[in-house]
Design a protein around this motif. Structure first.
Motif, PDB file in Angstrom:
ATOM      1  N   CYS A 109       0.837  -1.212   0.000  1.00  0.00           N
ATOM      2  CA  CYS A 109       0.000   0.000   0.000  1.00  0.00           C
ATOM      3  C   CYS A 109       0.867   1.254   0.000  1.00  0.00           C
ATOM      4  O   CYS A 109       0.581   2.211  -0.732  1.00  0.00           O
ATOM      5  N   ALA A 110       1.923   1.266   0.797  1.00  0.00           N
ATOM      6  CA  ALA A 110       2.822   2.421   0.834  1.00  0.00           C
ATOM      7  C   ALA A 110       3.510   2.610  -0.515  1.00  0.00           C
ATOM      8  O   ALA A 110       3.629   3.744  -1.002  1.00  0.00           O
ATOM      9  N   ALA A 111       3.957   1.527  -1.118  1.00  0.00           N
ATOM     10  CA  ALA A 111       4.618   1.623  -2.424  1.00  0.00           C
ATOM     11  C   ALA A 111       3.652   2.138  -3.485  1.00  0.00           C
ATOM     12  O   ALA A 111       4.030   2.953  -4.336  1.00  0.00           O
ATOM     13  N   LEU A 112       2.399   1.709  -3.412  1.00  0.00           N
ATOM     14  CA  LEU A 112       1.401   2.180  -4.372  1.00  0.00           C
ATOM     15  C   LEU A 112       1.169   3.682  -4.221  1.00  0.00           C
ATOM     16  O   LEU A 112       1.110   4.410  -5.219  1.00  0.00           O
ATOM     17  N   VAL A 113       1.070   4.145  -2.996  1.00  0.00           N
ATOM     18  CA  VAL A 113       0.897   5.581  -2.754  1.00  0.00           C
ATOM     19  C   VAL A 113       2.103   6.350  -3.292  1.00  0.00           C
ATOM     20  O   VAL A 113       1.949   7.394  -3.945  1.00  0.00           O
ATOM     21  N   ILE A 114       3.291   5.838  -3.046  1.00  0.00           N
ATOM     22  CA  ILE A 114       4.503   6.516  -3.519  1.00  0.00           C
ATOM     23  C   ILE A 114       4.532   6.582  -5.047  1.00  0.00           C
ATOM     24  O   ILE A 114       4.853   7.612  -5.636  1.00  0.00           O
ATOM     25  N   VAL A 115       4.166   5.487  -5.699  1.00  0.00           N
ATOM     26  CA  VAL A 115       4.141   5.459  -7.168  1.00  0.00           C
ATOM     27  C   VAL A 115       3.114   6.453  -7.704  1.00  0.00           C
ATOM     28  O   VAL A 115       3.385   7.195  -8.661  1.00  0.00           O
ATOM     29  N   LEU A 116       1.944   6.499  -7.078  1.00  0.00           N
ATOM     30  CA  LEU A 116       0.906   7.428  -7.546  1.00  0.00           C
ATOM     31  C   LEU A 116       1.318   8.881  -7.327  1.00  0.00           C
ATOM     32  O   LEU A 116       1.114   9.723  -8.212  1.00  0.00           O
ATOM     33  N   VAL A 117       1.902   9.170  -6.188  1.00  0.00           N
ATOM     34  CA  VAL A 117       2.357  10.534  -5.922  1.00  0.00           C
ATOM     35  C   VAL A 117       3.446  10.920  -6.915  1.00  0.00           C
ATOM     36  O   VAL A 117       3.441  12.026  -7.470  1.00  0.00           O
ATOM     37  N   ARG A 118       4.380  10.016  -7.156  1.00  0.00           N
ATOM     38  CA  ARG A 118       5.449  10.291  -8.129  1.00  0.00           C
ATOM     39  C   ARG A 118       4.896  10.531  -9.525  1.00  0.00           C
ATOM     40  O   ARG A 118       5.389  11.356 -10.278  1.00  0.00           O
ATOM     41  N   ARG A 119       3.871   9.797  -9.862  1.00  0.00           N
ATOM     42  CA  ARG A 119       3.304   9.920 -11.203  1.00  0.00           C
ATOM     43  C   ARG A 119       2.652  11.291 -11.400  1.00  0.00           C
ATOM     44  O   ARG A 119       2.764  11.897 -12.472  1.00  0.00           O
ATOM     45  N   PHE A 120       1.960  11.773 -10.370  1.00  0.00           N
ATOM     46  CA  PHE A 120       1.260  13.045 -10.497  1.00  0.00           C
ATOM     47  C   PHE A 120       2.140  14.247 -10.168  1.00  0.00           C
ATOM     48  O   PHE A 120       1.860  15.353 -10.598  1.00  0.00           O
ATOM     49  N   LEU A 121       3.183  14.030  -9.406  1.00  0.00           N
ATOM     50  CA  LEU A 121       4.123  15.100  -9.092  1.00  0.00           C
ATOM     51  C   LEU A 121       5.482  14.707  -9.653  1.00  0.00           C
ATOM     52  O   LEU A 121       6.359  14.257  -8.941  1.00  0.00           O
ATOM     53  N   SER A 122       5.626  14.859 -10.923  1.00  0.00           N
ATOM     54  CA  SER A 122       6.818  14.344 -11.608  1.00  0.00           C
ATOM     55  C   SER A 122       8.111  14.999 -11.145  1.00  0.00           C
ATOM     56  O   SER A 122       9.184  14.521 -11.475  1.00  0.00           O
ATOM     57  N   ARG A 123       8.024  16.087 -10.394  1.00  0.00           N
ATOM     58  CA  ARG A 123       9.242  16.742  -9.927  1.00  0.00           C
ATOM     59  C   ARG A 123       9.902  15.998  -8.769  1.00  0.00           C
ATOM     60  O   ARG A 123      11.024  16.300  -8.415  1.00  0.00           O
ATOM     61  N   THR A 124       9.177  15.087  -8.155  1.00  0.00           N
ATOM     62  CA  THR A 124       9.771  14.361  -7.036  1.00  0.00           C
ATOM     63  C   THR A 124      10.795  13.366  -7.552  1.00  0.00           C
ATOM     64  O   THR A 124      10.648  12.808  -8.634  1.00  0.00           O
ATOM     65  N   ARG A 125      11.827  13.166  -6.773  1.00  0.00           N
ATOM     66  CA  ARG A 125      12.856  12.235  -7.231  1.00  0.00           C
ATOM     67  C   ARG A 125      12.418  10.797  -6.932  1.00  0.00           C
ATOM     68  O   ARG A 125      11.642  10.537  -6.014  1.00  0.00           O
ATOM     69  N   ALA A 126      12.913   9.897  -7.709  1.00  0.00           N
ATOM     70  CA  ALA A 126      12.518   8.493  -7.611  1.00  0.00           C
ATOM     71  C   ALA A 126      13.038   7.868  -6.315  1.00  0.00           C
ATOM     72  O   ALA A 126      14.151   8.143  -5.879  1.00  0.00           O
ATOM     73  N   ILE A 127      12.219   7.033  -5.735  1.00  0.00           N
ATOM     74  CA  ILE A 127      12.630   6.259  -4.570  1.00  0.00           C
ATOM     75  C   ILE A 127      13.002   4.874  -5.075  1.00  0.00           C
ATOM     76  O   ILE A 127      12.184   4.170  -5.662  1.00  0.00           O
ATOM     77  N   ARG A 128      14.231   4.516  -4.863  1.00  0.00           N
ATOM     78  CA  ARG A 128      14.719   3.249  -5.399  1.00  0.00           C
ATOM     79  C   ARG A 128      14.431   2.075  -4.484  1.00  0.00           C
ATOM     80  O   ARG A 128      14.331   0.956  -4.932  1.00  0.00           O
ATOM     81  N   GLU A 129      14.332   2.332  -3.198  1.00  0.00           N
ATOM     82  CA  GLU A 129      14.088   1.231  -2.269  1.00  0.00           C
ATOM     83  C   GLU A 129      13.338   1.739  -1.046  1.00  0.00           C
ATOM     84  O   GLU A 129      13.439   2.898  -0.670  1.00  0.00           O
ATOM     85  N   LEU A 130      12.567   0.844  -0.480  1.00  0.00           N
ATOM     86  CA  LEU A 130      11.855   1.137   0.759  1.00  0.00           C
ATOM     87  C   LEU A 130      12.461   0.289   1.861  1.00  0.00           C
ATOM     88  O   LEU A 130      12.622  -0.918   1.683  1.00  0.00           O
ATOM     89  N   PRO A 131      12.792   0.867   2.992  1.00  0.00           N
ATOM     90  CA  PRO A 131      13.258   0.038   4.098  1.00  0.00           C
ATOM     91  C   PRO A 131      12.085  -0.804   4.608  1.00  0.00           C
ATOM     92  O   PRO A 131      10.991  -0.285   4.832  1.00  0.00           O
ATOM     93  N   LEU A 132      12.300  -2.098   4.766  1.00  0.00           N
ATOM     94  CA  LEU A 132      11.205  -3.003   5.108  1.00  0.00           C
ATOM     95  C   LEU A 132      10.996  -3.155   6.610  1.00  0.00           C
ATOM     96  O   LEU A 132       9.888  -3.465   7.048  1.00  0.00           O
ATOM     97  N   ALA A 133      12.014  -2.923   7.423  1.00  0.00           N
ATOM     98  CA  ALA A 133      11.886  -3.142   8.870  1.00  0.00           C
ATOM     99  C   ALA A 133      10.751  -2.335   9.500  1.00  0.00           C
ATOM    100  O   ALA A 133      10.038  -2.869  10.360  1.00  0.00           O
ATOM    101  N   PRO A 134      10.527  -1.064   9.116  1.00  0.00           N
ATOM    102  CA  PRO A 134       9.378  -0.363   9.700  1.00  0.00           C
ATOM    103  C   PRO A 134       8.045  -1.041   9.360  1.00  0.00           C
ATOM    104  O   PRO A 134       7.123  -1.058  10.175  1.00  0.00           O
TER     105      PRO A 134
END
Length: 158
Positions: A109-134
């Protein structure tokens, strides 16, 4: 409900792993490996009937995570694999599997939100990895608070 000998050290280990994973993208061996051994010893001393489930939890959650790490080409780190094994040692295979499912649902769910935000706000830099421990900590907490009182989640504490 969790026995205090499981709840307190597991909570501390998950919080510390989440912190170090967020800060440094590392989950340290000095936390996970002794933690696995500690939970196995605690179950052996205080709840010997649960020890086989705990050992199976280490094998299934750790082994399953290792398989995912290999198949994903290293997208799942070694610290995450050992943290899942620690989760299996603490909770056993059944509750550990449920916590793992919650972990991946939350992370997805978090990754989906990040992808959607990145898609609509193209100025944001890409996140290559998410830390899984949290997400492992949050998924475990979610399972505890939502279904923690039922026998399906934890059978450790009688």
């Amino acid at each position: 409900m969790f026995a205090p000998y499981v709840l307190v050290p597991l909570s501390l280990a998950l919080l510390l792993a989440a912190y170090t994973d967020l800060r440094r993208r590392l989950i340290y061996n000095w936390l996970t490996l002794p933690g696995i051994l500690c939970f196995l010893l605690l179950h052996g001393l205080f709840h010997p009937a649960f020890l086989p489930k705990s050992l199976l939890g280490v094998v299934l959650l750790g082994g399953g995570s290792l398989l995912l790490a290999v198949l994903s080409g290293g997208q799942l780190g070694g610290g995450d694999v050992k943290l899942f094994a620690l989760l299996g040692a603490a909770l056993g295979w059944q509750a550990g599997l449920l916590a793992t499912i919650c972990t991946y649902l939350l992370a997805g769910c978090a990754a989906l939100v990040i992808v959607l935000v990145r898609r609509f706000l193209s100025r944001t830099r890409a996140i290559r990895e998410l830390p899984l421990a949290p997400f492992i900590a949050a998924g475990t907490a979610l399972c505890y608070f939502v279904v923690g009182g039922t026998d399906e989640f934890v059978t450790v504490l009688q």
